[in-house]
Design a protein around this motif. Structure first.
Motif, PDB file in Angstrom:
ATOM      1  N   SER C  93       0.829  -1.213   0.000  1.00 52.55           N
ATOM      2  CA  SER C  93       0.000   0.000   0.000  1.00 52.55           C
ATOM      3  C   SER C  93       0.860   1.258   0.000  1.00 52.55           C
ATOM      4  N   GLY C  94       1.904   1.251   0.813  1.00 54.34           N
ATOM      5  CA  GLY C  94       2.782   2.408   0.859  1.00 54.34           C
ATOM      6  C   GLY C  94       3.474   2.633  -0.474  1.00 54.34           C
ATOM      7  N   GLY C 261       4.366  -0.369  -7.729  1.00 54.42           N
ATOM      8  CA  GLY C 261       4.314   0.950  -8.369  1.00 54.42           C
ATOM      9  C   GLY C 261       3.330   0.961  -9.525  1.00 54.42           C
ATOM     10  N   LEU C 262       3.365  -0.095 -10.328  1.00 60.35           N
ATOM     11  CA  LEU C 262       2.398  -0.202 -11.437  1.00 60.35           C
ATOM     12  C   LEU C 262       0.984  -0.273 -10.866  1.00 60.35           C
ATOM     13  N   ALA C 263       0.832  -1.027  -9.789  1.00 54.24           N
ATOM     14  CA  ALA C 263      -0.484  -1.081  -9.158  1.00 54.24           C
ATOM     15  C   ALA C 263      -0.898   0.319  -8.718  1.00 54.24           C
ATOM     16  N   GLY C 264       0.068   1.072  -8.182  1.00 50.11           N
ATOM     17  CA  GLY C 264      -0.223   2.431  -7.714  1.00 50.11           C
ATOM     18  C   GLY C 264      -0.686   3.353  -8.838  1.00 50.11           C
ATOM     19  N   PRO C 277      -5.976  12.014   0.988  1.00 48.65           N
ATOM     20  CA  PRO C 277      -4.907  12.081   1.973  1.00 48.65           C
ATOM     21  C   PRO C 277      -5.189  11.185   3.184  1.00 48.65           C
ATOM     22  N   ARG C 278      -4.130  10.725   3.808  1.00 42.84           N
ATOM     23  CA  ARG C 278      -4.173   9.928   5.042  1.00 42.84           C
ATOM     24  C   ARG C 278      -4.870   8.580   4.882  1.00 42.84           C
ATOM     25  N   VAL C 279      -5.044   8.141   3.652  1.00 42.25           N
ATOM     26  CA  VAL C 279      -5.666   6.827   3.478  1.00 42.25           C
ATOM     27  C   VAL C 279      -4.739   5.933   2.657  1.00 42.25           C
ATOM     28  N   LEU C 280      -4.438   4.765   3.209  1.00 40.63           N
ATOM     29  CA  LEU C 280      -3.651   3.787   2.464  1.00 40.63           C
ATOM     30  C   LEU C 280      -4.613   2.914   1.669  1.00 40.63           C
TER      31      LEU C 280
END
Lengths: 511, 320, 385
Positions: C93-94, C261-264, C277-280
């Motif tokens: 997630s990060g 990263g690709l998932a991101g 913001p503030r949500v993983l």
């Protein structure tokens, strides 16, 4: 009331795929030293594990002091005054000797008059007294990880005595000791017998049985072959009965023909994780056609020497040369390619990837070269044909051949695969560490013959072994290591077993 | 200065008791990454109990409710820890995977149940249980001492309880028969077994202690940080507690030191944002302090410190 | 033989168990579990809903489902690659958030043409993800920091730092999220009208399919993949055979990071178009379930990610259609995970069950015993030859 303190009648024990004990009956008298003799896998340890309550027999009965007893657990066995020293010590490494001995039977006191806590002072005192009484000197406050194996073994014995054991079982107690330590242990065992204890000793070393045992039961493949009176039987007969055929104690070998110097280790020091030196300023060299054996008690730096030569560990100082080239800063792979073979001590954790197939493991040192891979892409047919070749040549047996997962193979066949792989790999220098550990006599003879063959082909060979018999049998030159330092290097012909043993304990021979 | 100490302790002490639970579990040989989930589940059961009790008997004092909530949190933590114990001790699961799975499961369950309960029992669509504010205690006399006095000022009751539990836990781990067996189980379970002591039971009890302590800690966080329970309780405190016990080399006293560092770094950071009158979005930068600090400290301590030898190794009688 | 087949079926039982427990919970809350599960499928465009709003249809839902499925596949591959080398990458997630944010800032607000912007988003995603994953690998081999702890710490650090930047510089005052990225940079073509329907075309699925194939080839056909597996199975054996353990840990974590990263980018610049913001992203945690369920195999992951995405995507519709809490989806995922964690035991149980029954049979009579013993010995020999 029977004459025997222990009687095991018609014991049969099966494990999936194997009959460990097949209708075995033994009877042991109070106050005797009774030996169980047999090869690895003969069923000695299984039999004693049942006496100690670790397994239950599938069939048969156990009588203790004439009473039929079902021994349910080691705890129960302890209550019946049976104690056992296992081959692998069961000690808590960061506890003191006293803490280890009292664990499970702790002397207690009350803190503030009502809170129960362990009374460690009382424990220390009791252990000091106990160790004095039986001549097993230890300092109760020493921590286990700081003391050597011989002391650790004494702790194991004291554990039994603290629990007031009358029947003491020793599982291969001398495997890890030097000849002098062995003598000391045998004296202790005699002393224990003289104070009225009954001793059962599991071993495959004939001369020890000859020295101390009163009677000896011989097992082979789970069956009881015979029970002998030790005084009236010679070791050769015992050995033949144990193996089930004629045994050659000595490997036939020609006189060595030494060639050029192949490996030169020049003043190396190796440090462990904590930064302490475990190999100190070690130098030696191995010539083509020579077997140089390093003898020593386990944990004195010999494994680290092997790992340093192969590049698995870095040296802290000093140089290593192979065929005149400095390889000190080369990677493991560069050294493999330069011609170093390595049969490691731990075939399960190190020598093979246990969940890979046999074919993959046989190519573990060449998979990155053609024909096994071409430009980074694996060529499976090459693995298979190479695998078939080695399986045939080295008689490696497995359930499905190439695609067998090696974890499912027997130890002997795993070792065959490793040795085959290393011999086939092009090299000028081979390291064998404990090459016959845990194997039966047939396999041992075979491996010894292969080592001598490689020597005669002109390989330089470094043999590291804890088995002094193996060292004396194979070596042309013997180096003895103690506490990371080489004590002596000499022609094998000029050293006796006793001298080697003294060097192993760091006590130089006077001659 | 005083507020840094007061707020720092409010964070450090629950973290410490949770880390202590982790020490019990890990010294017995059971890797416990599940602290995060255990504290969350404990906070959930505790908060639910608090809200229920508050509804049933509105006259009860907030302090009494808090004490009861803590008891329920301990029960919840213990119950949930049984899953970890079952997986790691009985079912030979990978302890790391089990821990992470429990954290995910805990979050999913509590989030679902909170909504369900709020809708079903209290008839309002909310994803949190709101807790009543409780009185704090200031010890008369000592609290007047400069600086040190802050330690005894504005204390939650749970801070005092944690101090007492810590002493008992220390004694239990290092001085009693059980503690001796527990530590042996994390170094060489075979030795413990050979001494006739049940390894599985020893480990089970250790994991249950970690569940109890974590549940207690979760309830403390719920009271002190947001005065409520919601899924925001899962912000990695369990993992910070693990980091703390790693710095503490799996020993209770140094772990306490590590927890204090975390607590004061956090309260100091907030104080700084206030003092500099930064906009509120800058708070996010302060929020990273404990996490970054964890990483930095791990860099220095991870290699040097020695984990219990049998940590994470499934105990198999046959293997040697 | 039979045993192996049963072992292969474990994931199916695992899923069934998850749904049965979930179904019982749904039933206990007074809803019909079968309707609820059917709603899940409808919500993903895999079955027709009762009615659709204007210009929407099954195809709209299906494409939207695929759009969310894409990052799930990639994230799960990330977990699987790390797991193969023995590391538990819980930091997906990060890594997703980090790469999504970097791509948003670098490309999303740049005004570049689609031809440049879209490939660039992918490249930035790979590089940023590999960097974020690399940190974990580096901390692992250099300082021996448990990767689970370090990934969690990095997750929160990324989350708060990015939240700070969004709230301070990039916030959209209405949505309270980051400002939307340009259409040119998005990996989803929004609101395309085809025939009577309006839909979002998920371009990212192509990347996901390629990634599945590449990872499969990597593990089964390449020297690098073989080395990576060896390191994962036995550090010491790999080192003995001359492989670089640290190098492989680093390599695996960078590949895992690149996949995350690709998932991101497919998540933030594809499915969403902005960052909260503030949500993983929940995908990062669900991917753990997918990888475990798919046994870390690329093909297994395709099926498992499909299932878990159905749960998470369909739960919204389930909530509106039958009033079941959407969070039940996470509960079911969690229970599936729990059973996955017991895999080792279930395998062991199946493998040993036969021998225990055989033994029981053998004990019946002495003669049968002898025969049984002989057979056992013969079996053993067969094993050797």
């Amino acid at each position: 009331m029977s004459d025997y303190i222990v009687e095991m009648r018609n014991i049969t024990k099966r494990f999936p795929g194997i009959v460990a004990n097949d209708n075995v009956s033994i009877q042991i008298k109070k106050g005797e030293i009774y030996a169980l003799l047999g090869e690895n896998g003969a069923g000695k340890s299984t039999l004693m594990s049942m006496l100690f309550g670790m397994y239950e027999p599938d069939e048969g009965e156990i009588y203790i002091r004439g009473e039929k007893t079902q021994i349910e657990s080691p705890n129960h066995a302890t209550k019946l005054n049976i104690g056992m020293v296992h081959q692998h010590f069961k000690l808590v490494s960061n506890y003191t000797i006293a803490e280890n001995i009292i664990m499970g039977m702790e002397p207690m006191k009350k803190a503030l008059g009502f809170i129960p806590m362990v009374d460690i002072k009382k424990a220390n005192k009791e252990i000091a007294e106990l160790s004095k009484r039986y001549g097993l000197e230890v300092n109760p406050e020493d921590v286990i990880e700081d003391v050597n194996v011989s002391i650790r073994q004494r702790v194991e014995i004291l554990k039994m005595l603290y629990r007031e054991a009358e029947i003491l079982i020793f599982d291969e107690p001398t495997a890890i000791l030097t000849p002098q330590e062995i003598q000391f242990l045998l004296d202790i065992i005699r002393g224990l017998r003289d104070s009225g204890k009954t001793i059962i000793i599991i071993t495959h070393k004939l001369d020890e049985i000859k020295q101390i045992a009163d009677r000896c039961a011989i097992l082979n493949r789970g069956r009881l072959i015979d029970v002998l009176d030790v005084k009236t039987t010679d070791t050769k007969t015992m050995a033949n009965m144990m193996v089930g055929r004629e045994v050659n104690f000595k490997t036939d070998k020609k006189d060595p023909v030494f060639g050029e110097e192949v490996l030169k280790v020049d003043n190396i020091t190796v440090k462990n994780k904590d930064g302490l030196p475990v190999v100190k300023n070690v130098s030696f060299s191995v010539r083509a056609g020579e077997v140089l054996a390093i003898a020593g008690v386990s944990g004195n730096g010999q494994i680290e020497i092997a790992d340093a030569i192969t590049g698995i560990l870095n040296v802290d100082s000093g140089k290593i040369y192979l065929n005149g080239n400095d390889i000190t800063d080369k990677t493991v792979r560069q050294r493999i390619d330069a011609g170093i073979d390595y049969i490691p001590e731990d075939r399960n954790a190190v020598g093979m990837v246990m969940d890979f197939t046999l074919a993959e493991n046989l190519a573990l040192k060449s998979y990155y070269n053609e024909p096994f891979s071409i430009r980074g892409i694996l060529n499976r047919p090459a693995f298979d044909s190479y695998g078939n070749k080695l399986i045939e040549k080295y008689d490696i047996r497995s359930s499905q051949g190439n695609p067998t997962i090696v974890r499912t193979m027997s130890g002997g066949n795993q070792q065959k695969a490793i040795i085959g792989r290393e011999i086939e790999h092009e090299s000028t220098f081979m390291i064998f560490v404990q090459p016959t550990r845990g194997l039966d006599i047939g396999a041992i003879e075979n491996i010894h013959r292969q080592i001598i063959e490689e020597r005669d082909k002109g390989q330089a060979i470094l043999l590291i072994s804890l088995e002094l018999d193996e060292v004396m049998n194979l070596a042309d030159t013997i180096a003895v290591i103690y506490s990371g330092e080489i004590q002596t290097i000499a022609d094998a012909k000029n050293l006796t077993l006793d001298q080697v043993g003294q060097f192993m304990m760091g006590v130089g021979s006077d001659e | 200065m005083n507020s840094i100490i007061i707020d720092g302790l409010v964070f450090a002490l629950p973290l410490f008791i949770m880390a202590m639970g982790g020490i019990f579990s890990e010294r017995s040989g059971v890797t416990n990454l599940a602290l995060e989930g255990l504290q969350g589940f404990g906070a959930f059961t505790g908060a639910f109990a608090a809200v229920m009790i508050g509804t049933v008997s509105p006259d009860m004092s907030p302090t009494a409710i808090m004490l009861l909530a803590l008891v329920f949190a301990v029960v919840g933590g213990v119950l949930f820890s049984l899953i970890h114990a079952l997986l790691c001790i009985k079912l030979n699961a990978d302890m790391v995977i089990s821990g992470v799975v429990i954290n995910i499961l805990s979050m999913a369950f509590t989030e679902f149940l909170t909504k369900l309960i709020n809708a079903g029992i209290f008839n309002m669509p909310s994803n949190k249980f709101v807790l009543t504010v409780t009185d704090k205690i200031t010890v008369p006399g000592i609290s007047k001492i400069p600086i040190l006095g802050a330690v005894f000022t504005n204390l939650y009751i749970f801070e005092i309880i944690i101090a007492v539990i810590a002493v008992v836990a220390w004694f239990l781990l290092y001085k009693t028969k059980y503690g001796m067996h527990l530590r042996a189980s994390g170094d060489n379970p075979h030795a413990l077994d050979a001494a006739g002591i049940n390894v599985a039971k020893t480990r089970l009890f250790a994991v249950m202690i970690s569940g109890a302590f974590s549940g207690f800690a979760g309830m403390c966080f719920a009271y002190s940080i947001s005065s409520s329970f919601s899924s925001t309780i899962y912000v990695g405190y369990g993992y910070i507690a693990i980091a703390a016990l790693i710095f503490g080399n799996w020993n209770i006293l140094p772990t306490f030191g590590a927890c204090l560092i975390f607590g004061f770094a956090r309260s100091g950071g907030y104080k700084l944002v206030q003092a500099l009158e930064m906009p509120s979005s800058y708070q996010d930068l302060v929020m990273i302090l404990p996490y970054v600090l964890t990483l930095v400290l791990l860099i220095f301590f991870s290699k040097r410190n020695r984990a219990p030898r049998a940590l994470g190794v499934i105990y198999d009688k046959g293997a040697r | 033989m039979n045993k192996n087949r049963i072992i292969k079926l474990i994931p199916v039982f695992t899923v069934l168990a998850g749904f049965i427990v979930g179904g019982i919970i749904i039933a206990a809350t007074g809803s019909n579990p079968f309707t609820a599960f059917w709603n899940l499928i409808q919500g993903c465009g895999l079955a027709p809903k009762a009615s659709y709003a204007g210009k929407k249809g099954m195809i709209t839902d299906l494409l939207s489902f695929i759009d969310l499925w894409t990052p799930m596949i990639l994230a799960s591959l990330s977990v699987a690659v790390a797991m193969r080398v023995g590391l538990f990458n819980i930091g997906v997630s990060g890594q997703m958030l980090f790469s999504g944010f970097i791509a948003t800032v670098v490309v999303g607000y740049s005004g570049l043409d689609a031809f440049i912007a879209k490939p660039l988003v992918i490249v930035v995603g790979i590089v940023a993800g590999a960097f974020a994953g690399g940190i974990i690998g580096f901390l692992k081999f250099k300082f021996n920091i448990n990767e689970v702890v370090s990934s969690i710490m990095l997750n929160y650090t990324f989350s708060y730092v990015i939240s700070f930047f969004i709230n301070t510089f990039l916030v959209d005052p209405v949505s309270r999220q980051s400002k939307a990225v340009s259409a040119a940079s998005r990996l989803t073509l929004k609101d395309v009208e085809l025939g009577a329907y309006k839909m979002d075309i998920p371009l990212g699925i192509v990347i996901a399919v390629i990634a599945v194939i590449v990872i499969w080839i990597f593990f089964n056909k390449t020297v690098s993949g073989m080395e990576l597996k060896a390191v994962g199975l036995s550090n010491s054996a790999a080192r003995y055979a001359g492989m670089s353990v640290n190098g492989n840990i680093m390599k695996a974590m960078m590949i895992a990071g690149a996949l995350a990263g690709l998932a991101g980018v497919t998540y933030y610049l594809g499915y969403f178009g902005s960052i909260q913001p503030r949500v993983l992203p929940a995908t990062g945690f669900d991917s753990i379930a997918v990888a475990l369920l798919g046994n870390n195999q690329p093909i297994g992951i395709v099926f498992a990610s499909f299932l878990i995405t159905v749960l998470s995507k369909g739960s919204t519709y389930m909530n509106s259609a039958s009033g079941v809490q959407a969070e039940i989806a996470n509960v079911i995922t969690g229970i599936i995970l729990l059973f996955c964690a017991c895999n080792a035991f279930i395998k062991w149980y199946i493998a040993n069950r036969d021998t225990t029954t055989k033994k029981g049979f053998k004990r019946k009579s002495k003669k049968a015993d002898k025969d049984g013993g002989a057979i056992a010995e013969a079996d053993d020999k067969k094993g050797e030859v």
